[in-house]
Motif scaffolding. Structure first.
Motif, PDB file in Angstrom:
ATOM      1  N   PRO A   3       0.827  -1.207   0.000  1.00 20.24           N
ATOM      2  CA  PRO A   3       0.000   0.000   0.000  1.00 20.24           C
ATOM      3  C   PRO A   3       0.856   1.249   0.000  1.00 20.24           C
ATOM      4  O   PRO A   3       1.996   1.227   0.431  1.00 20.24           O
ATOM      5  CB  PRO A   3      -0.790  -0.124   1.300  1.00 20.24           C
ATOM      6  CG  PRO A   3       0.144  -0.862   2.215  1.00 20.24           C
ATOM      7  CD  PRO A   3       0.955  -1.791   1.352  1.00 20.24           C
ATOM      8  N   VAL A   4       0.282   2.317  -0.512  1.00 18.60           N
ATOM      9  CA  VAL A   4       0.988   3.596  -0.536  1.00 18.60           C
ATOM     10  C   VAL A   4       0.783   4.270   0.817  1.00 18.60           C
ATOM     11  O   VAL A   4      -0.340   4.343   1.315  1.00 18.60           O
ATOM     12  CB  VAL A   4       0.442   4.475  -1.672  1.00 18.60           C
ATOM     13  CG1 VAL A   4       1.202   5.779  -1.718  1.00 18.60           C
ATOM     14  CG2 VAL A   4       0.518   3.739  -2.992  1.00 18.60           C
ATOM     15  N   SER A   5       1.866   4.779   1.336  1.00 21.25           N
ATOM     16  CA  SER A   5       1.783   5.386   2.667  1.00 21.25           C
ATOM     17  C   SER A   5       1.087   6.738   2.598  1.00 21.25           C
ATOM     18  O   SER A   5       1.000   7.362   1.534  1.00 21.25           O
ATOM     19  CB  SER A   5       3.195   5.583   3.221  1.00 21.25           C
ATOM     20  OG  SER A   5       3.832   6.614   2.490  1.00 21.25           O
ATOM     21  N   PHE A  46     -13.082   6.071 -10.272  1.00 19.70           N
ATOM     22  CA  PHE A  46     -12.698   5.707  -8.906  1.00 19.70           C
ATOM     23  C   PHE A  46     -13.364   6.556  -7.819  1.00 19.70           C
ATOM     24  O   PHE A  46     -13.198   6.256  -6.653  1.00 19.70           O
ATOM     25  CB  PHE A  46     -11.175   5.796  -8.753  1.00 19.70           C
ATOM     26  CG  PHE A  46     -10.445   4.785  -9.581  1.00 19.70           C
ATOM     27  CD1 PHE A  46     -10.321   3.465  -9.143  1.00 19.70           C
ATOM     28  CD2 PHE A  46      -9.920   5.117 -10.820  1.00 19.70           C
ATOM     29  CE1 PHE A  46      -9.671   2.517  -9.914  1.00 19.70           C
ATOM     30  CE2 PHE A  46      -9.273   4.172 -11.597  1.00 19.70           C
ATOM     31  CZ  PHE A  46      -9.141   2.867 -11.158  1.00 19.70           C
ATOM     32  N   VAL A  47     -14.041   7.607  -8.186  1.00 19.46           N
ATOM     33  CA  VAL A  47     -14.670   8.438  -7.164  1.00 19.46           C
ATOM     34  C   VAL A  47     -16.182   8.328  -7.308  1.00 19.46           C
ATOM     35  O   VAL A  47     -16.776   8.949  -8.193  1.00 19.46           O
ATOM     36  CB  VAL A  47     -14.199   9.913  -7.291  1.00 19.46           C
ATOM     37  CG1 VAL A  47     -14.902  10.778  -6.255  1.00 19.46           C
ATOM     38  CG2 VAL A  47     -12.695   9.996  -7.134  1.00 19.46           C
ATOM     39  N   SER A  48     -16.765   7.544  -6.446  1.00 19.21           N
ATOM     40  CA  SER A  48     -18.206   7.329  -6.563  1.00 19.21           C
ATOM     41  C   SER A  48     -18.909   8.632  -6.219  1.00 19.21           C
ATOM     42  O   SER A  48     -18.518   9.351  -5.302  1.00 19.21           O
ATOM     43  CB  SER A  48     -18.646   6.205  -5.646  1.00 19.21           C
ATOM     44  OG  SER A  48     -18.534   6.617  -4.317  1.00 19.21           O
ATOM     45  N   GLY A  49     -19.911   8.943  -6.982  1.00 18.65           N
ATOM     46  CA  GLY A  49     -20.645  10.170  -6.746  1.00 18.65           C
ATOM     47  C   GLY A  49     -20.022  11.399  -7.390  1.00 18.65           C
ATOM     48  O   GLY A  49     -20.544  12.502  -7.258  1.00 18.65           O
ATOM     49  N   ALA A  71      -7.773   4.488  -4.182  1.00 24.98           N
ATOM     50  CA  ALA A  71      -7.395   3.167  -4.690  1.00 24.98           C
ATOM     51  C   ALA A  71      -5.976   3.232  -5.274  1.00 24.98           C
ATOM     52  O   ALA A  71      -5.546   4.267  -5.783  1.00 24.98           O
ATOM     53  CB  ALA A  71      -8.383   2.733  -5.768  1.00 24.98           C
ATOM     54  N   GLN A  72      -5.294   2.115  -5.163  1.00 20.64           N
ATOM     55  CA  GLN A  72      -3.942   2.041  -5.729  1.00 20.64           C
ATOM     56  C   GLN A  72      -3.939   2.426  -7.201  1.00 20.64           C
ATOM     57  O   GLN A  72      -3.102   3.196  -7.661  1.00 20.64           O
ATOM     58  CB  GLN A  72      -3.415   0.588  -5.639  1.00 20.64           C
ATOM     59  CG  GLN A  72      -3.117   0.119  -4.256  1.00 20.64           C
ATOM     60  CD  GLN A  72      -1.909   0.821  -3.676  1.00 20.64           C
ATOM     61  OE1 GLN A  72      -2.070   1.670  -2.778  1.00 20.64           O
ATOM     62  NE2 GLN A  72      -0.738   0.529  -4.189  1.00 20.64           N
TER      63      GLN A  72
END
Lengths: 431, 431, 431, 431
Positions: D7-9, D69-72, D131-132
């Motif tokens: 994961p990205v920090s 990736f951005v709901s809404g 999200a990655q």
């Protein structure tokens, strides 16, 4: 071009003279079924009339051999020097290519006389201690004429197809309903390989120098893609799915309205394919290699299959162990019927159909080999100046003279070209 | 077109048959010095190959007469109906015009057979109580063929000139060094005049109806502008002075790089002019009418002189009293040498050179006369649908068949056209 | 152009100054709803950006008046002389027309400064005993600017329509659902008539000289063809029937894929029409004159009805007795909403809708009148050099400034032009 | 494209957010001296208006990140999805490229609002556990925007140059008269080498996979060809000698009338060069790299010197040991003055001027590496579909953002392209 070993023996000169006579005769033989009117037609900008091919190949011998090496040679006509120049700026200006169709004069009979005039002078030269360089160029001139034999058939096919009456070039039997051998994959290890021409015989300058390339492991298909296989691509909407195409390819599809290979025509629910023997039902050709497709179509087809085209070096590595002359007819072309047979034979050891069926588009751009040097002077324009924007094809087609085919031969055309006898063989990575 | 008086007598039918034979023979006679290869050439988009002219004129008789009026007529070939259709949408689709050069088949000999086939059928029809309308159309067909005789010569001149070898159409003596008669002005009063065709003989539909026009007083030149006079315009920078040109004309000058009439070529400090008899020194032609100029050039020349072109009605008023046949050869063209003579004769009563030297550009756009009605059906496409963007020419040229010229005849071309035998006669207002 | 009577009184000069101020203000008023970005757009080759129109009209006053008649006049910028030259070869070279869209500099604010600079200089000149010729040209300059006001609206309509977002030029109420007055025919006797401008006021040189023409009896429609009537032509397959079209018109239909007038767009089964007030339902406009059709479409429509277009002289004879100012708003355009109303009023005495609705294509080619003389010098390029290949339109449109319309006014465009506010009125012969 | 380690920090996300803000700000900073009108100009078909670049780079983030990736997420305008799509067929249709110049609406201020709208949404996303894949695409989007920063400058240079007033992009000091370091040769052994990107940082998909190639020994020049050196080619008749050119290159020379690099203009006997700082005397630039030449010119120049271009792998092998950031300014471009300095420094160990001066044409066609796989979906159209007919350039130019340059970066353009900041470095075989 390979230089002839010096000195050339008298026997070798005699043999060369005989070969010259044979090749020259073959050019005329190709025109037996054509009228002088047929030989005037130029039906596409990149094509030429048959008469022009007969004249230009003669011009080549006159310009690069007779004018330079035969003292006292009298040209038949002073204007022919530039009239039949194709693209050699180092020799003279040239008429615009589209003008070739308006040369009703010199008449066909005049071109025949021109051919004899030059042939007589060449024969004279061969009898009188010809210079080494003259002989080297004579060999080049023969291969040049063989290239134009293929172009002549390519152009006349298009000319006849452009005529709404759809005349037939030559009566002949099309392929039987034999099935193509099943497609299997031949795998090759990666590593350093030598490519390019090696040996004492003739090759073009662009096949040199022989040099090392590093190849990654790959697989190559045992035969060319068939018409039936290509039809699946069409029926899956291949010509309507932009994601399968290179950007320039998609532009070409839309600009030209491509829906199928050149010479395919839908008749009701069936396809008909125009050949040098006239129109043929699709069924007759279904197992033969798909032909007259552009690089863009070959590439899109491969992408649709999840595969790719071989590079020219992969192709050469696969083909090099395979002799070209295994299935050659004596002194002629591979398929005298100018019809393509389905792949047949035993693919256990080597791929099939490498030579003399269809030119196979590769994934390689046409560029010079490391250390490439064009020959000096105007003859250097033969190959080198076209190393831009073209893709390499390998293997020769059913209209390529058989003695003119070898594993290292590099043909090249713009990726949108379709009037050549061009097809596709698939490849894939070994992952 | 004028309808033939009914019923037509047997003698009249016989005479018509003889006329038919004569005209048809003349078409072939024009091709005597041409090879089948020459007859393939299409050297400009608006031109056609000679073979096509021979076929299309035959198609005209077949389509509009034999297929409609001869029951049981068997066409020679089913595809010829559309293959040799020029522009009659009411008949069928047509091949694109640029395709005419690729019709190597049907061969020239096939076209000869086609011509005989149709000629035999016409002869048969004439022997079997032909319908009035069929005879009317036969007359039209003869004039149609005569128009194409002129076009054939026009096109073949361009074809030979396009060939870098500059072949000669026919040996012949060009004009002697006779001087042109001096230019004098003929003055005409203004007022109401009748224009358009009148009489029982043939005319095209666009020459009708005869109607009144109001003319202002004008003067018209006694002869056409000569090459020498036109050369002064060139030497005064005519092709480099935008103020002399219509806007579209100036665009044409720059786009095409016009520097002189078509077929004029500078050789060192002299001009050479290409003719159907081959290249000629300017001096030989200096007093002959300037030829192969566009409407734009004619108009610019006139403006440079401070003068103008005549309208088509001014021209017709000046020409109507002058018989066309005064200097006609029997059954042939005005100048069988296809060379233009200088103006000669007595200009006291009428202008000279009105007929059969050069087509004379007028200031009139090609439009329908008041009450103009095209003939019904596909034949109505003959003239009417071109009434847009073209200018009227009058008088006929040295390649116009002599029996095909009359004072009311309206030729028409786009103002940039130069490959026709077109020249210029000046006019001016009476102020 | 009519020369002003000399000497011009002080009062007349004052009035001219006021008129100058009004016209100049109107040009800017047309741009009130536009941004500098909008004024950059050139969406078709024959159009120009709005900013260019503002600059070029200013250039006209500077070039033909200030530089010639005001000693000591200092141009604002030395390059503007050729930068904003449209087509006057007699003045200077010009940038290619397609370059007008890349003139981001000078900025809009710079053009406003240029306008003020020139306006101040004109005002100064009017205060200091201006030359007669300067005043004559000032009047011409005002009419020139009014022509460009119309072009500005024509071009901006196309620019906004080309933008996929379809922005609105100006809020406004489109025509109500009022019905068009029924079409009746006005009949005129044949005979000699005088046409061309007469009087002391301004006219363009191409409206002169007044002269006699002979007309045959004719009838002219009481109003323009409506959208509903034109829709019948579309629904009867008008755009698919070659027999209805001039040959060049049929070429245009196929080349451009015309299916309806410009700005008509099919939305499902209905038509929508783009206007300067935004897209409108067909129903809103159904009884208004059909607009944005080419001469080819007008001609095909008339042929489909079995009728024809009027000649420009028939139109003028019908229109001359009708005053242009009957329905004019003071100082502005006829229809400030830039929407077309249906024909209304009493057609008993005269045809309706002659002025200020749509430009009406005529059957006349644009040529000079007998004795026509362009003004000398570069200004002679204004009208005369376009007398080739164009057709005459009469009457003015809803975007023509009202004070700029008169019965003798000759507008002209190529027959394929559609972006002008052009429509059609029918005529017929009296047989 | 390299996938971000997962994961990205949180820190890494914060850093990415800052980088995003920086890059976005830089785009606007490039437009500081431009007006909205300047940002409308599209002066060549392959270029785009500045405003379009600002919109399209925003569209990229919206389309590939926010919409997926951005709901809404609420797009600012529904039509922007296709309005600002450049060539991604997998996303939507696109307006024709030439239409970009007519988008006066959305206005520049609307595009600024669009940018803020998207930037706010990206900031929101980064605050809410992105999200990655979204982060991976964000990095791609930043490099995409940096590419368009370069294109924006390239296009605006051409736009200003096309304007006859020749406006200046930005005041600035051009290169001093410093001399270029002398040219020396760096020699490299042949053998197997690894090429292609390696590491955790960003690269484009076309830089992968890293793979072995076999190189023959070669030498590469220590610096780029200078203006002075290139001038010798011109003065030796380089543009008039067909034997120096590829066939397609010679066609380009004649078609476009090339006589010198783009932006060179002869003023009397001297040359002037147009730059982003305005026109410069040749002397000022004489020792700086020649710029704005096509591949054809680079190739002809090399042939004239008896040398050749390096392949892209030779270039990469020479450049890989050289850090890109040695001479970089913080956070900006290499040469903030957008002027090119002469080569300076110590060429003992490595060639000079590899990065950030001019893009260097190579002898390599732009093709996929062995095993190349485009990313799936519409983003796969980013690079792969252009692998036809283009040549590779390496090294970045003075208008390439500094953080966007690396040894493995492959730029590609058609060989006739000149409006890019492209130059040439020579190579030769070791024989």
């Amino acid at each position: 071009m390979t230089t002839l070993a010096s000195p050339v023996s008298g026997d070798a000169i005699t043999a060369l003279g005989a070969q010259f006579a044979t090749v020259r005769r073959q050019s005329l033989a190709l025109c037996e079924t054509l009228t002088p009117e047929d030989m005037m037609v130029q039906s596409l900008p990149e094509g030429s009339p048959a008469k022009w091919h007969l004249a230009h190949t003669t011009w080549f011998f006159e310009t690069f051999i007779l004018r330079e090496f035969v003292s006292g040679y009298q040209p038949l006509h002073p204007d022919f020097l530039w009239l039949f120049n194709s693209y050699y700026n180092g020799v003279s200006d040239q008429p615009e290519k589209t003008l070739r169709a308006i040369f009703s004069r010199p008449a066909f009979v005049d071109i025949l006389a021109y051919r004899r005039h030059v042939e007589d002078a060449i024969a004279f030269m061969l009898d009188h201690e010809p210079a080494q360089e003259a002989l080297t160029r004579l060999v080049l001139g023969l291969h040049h004429e063989q290239q134009h034999q293929e172009l002549l058939l390519t152009d006349i096919k298009h000319a006849l197809w452009s005529n709404p009456l759809r005349p037939i070039y030559r009566e002949g039997v099309l392929s039987t309903h034999a099935q193509a051998a099943p497609l299997v994959w031949h795998e090759y290890e990666g590593g350093l390989r030598e490519v390019g021409f090696e040996g004492d015989e003739f090759c073009f300058d662009n096949e040199l120098p022989r040099h090392a390339v590093y190849l990654h492991p790959f697989r190559i298909a045992s035969r060319a893609v068939t018409c039936t296989e290509y039809l699946e691509f069409i029926e899956d909407g291949g010509y309507h799915r932009s994601e399968l195409w290179l950007s320039a390819g998609w532009d070409a599809v839309r600009e030209h309205g491509w829906q199928a290979p050149l010479y395919w025509q839908r008749e009701g629910s069936a396809w008909q394919v125009f050949t040098l023997h006239g129109p043929a039902d699709f069924g007759t050709l279904r197992d033969t290699p798909v032909c007259h497709i552009s690089h863009f179509e070959a590439d899109a087809y491969a992408r649709w299959r999840g595969l790719r085209l071989p590079t020219e070096f992969e192709w050469e590595v696969a083909a090099s162990p395979v002799p070209t002359h295994g299935n050659l007819l004596e002194g002629g072309r591979l398929h005298p019927s100018v019809a393509l047979p389905p792949a047949s034979g035993n693919a256990n050891r080597h791929p099939l159909q490498l030579y003399g069926d269809v030119w196979e588009w590769t994934a390689s751009a046409y560029l010079g080999y490391p250390g490439y040097r064009p020959v000096p002077g105007a003859l250097g324009e033969y190959n080198g100046k076209f190393m831009s924007g073209q893709m390499v094809l390998r293997g020769g087609s059913c209209v390529t003279p058989a003695t003119h085919i070898r594993a290292t031969y590099r043909n090249f055309f713009s990726p949108a070209t379709r009037w050549q006898f061009s097809g596709v063989r698939l490849a894939q990575d070994v992952s």
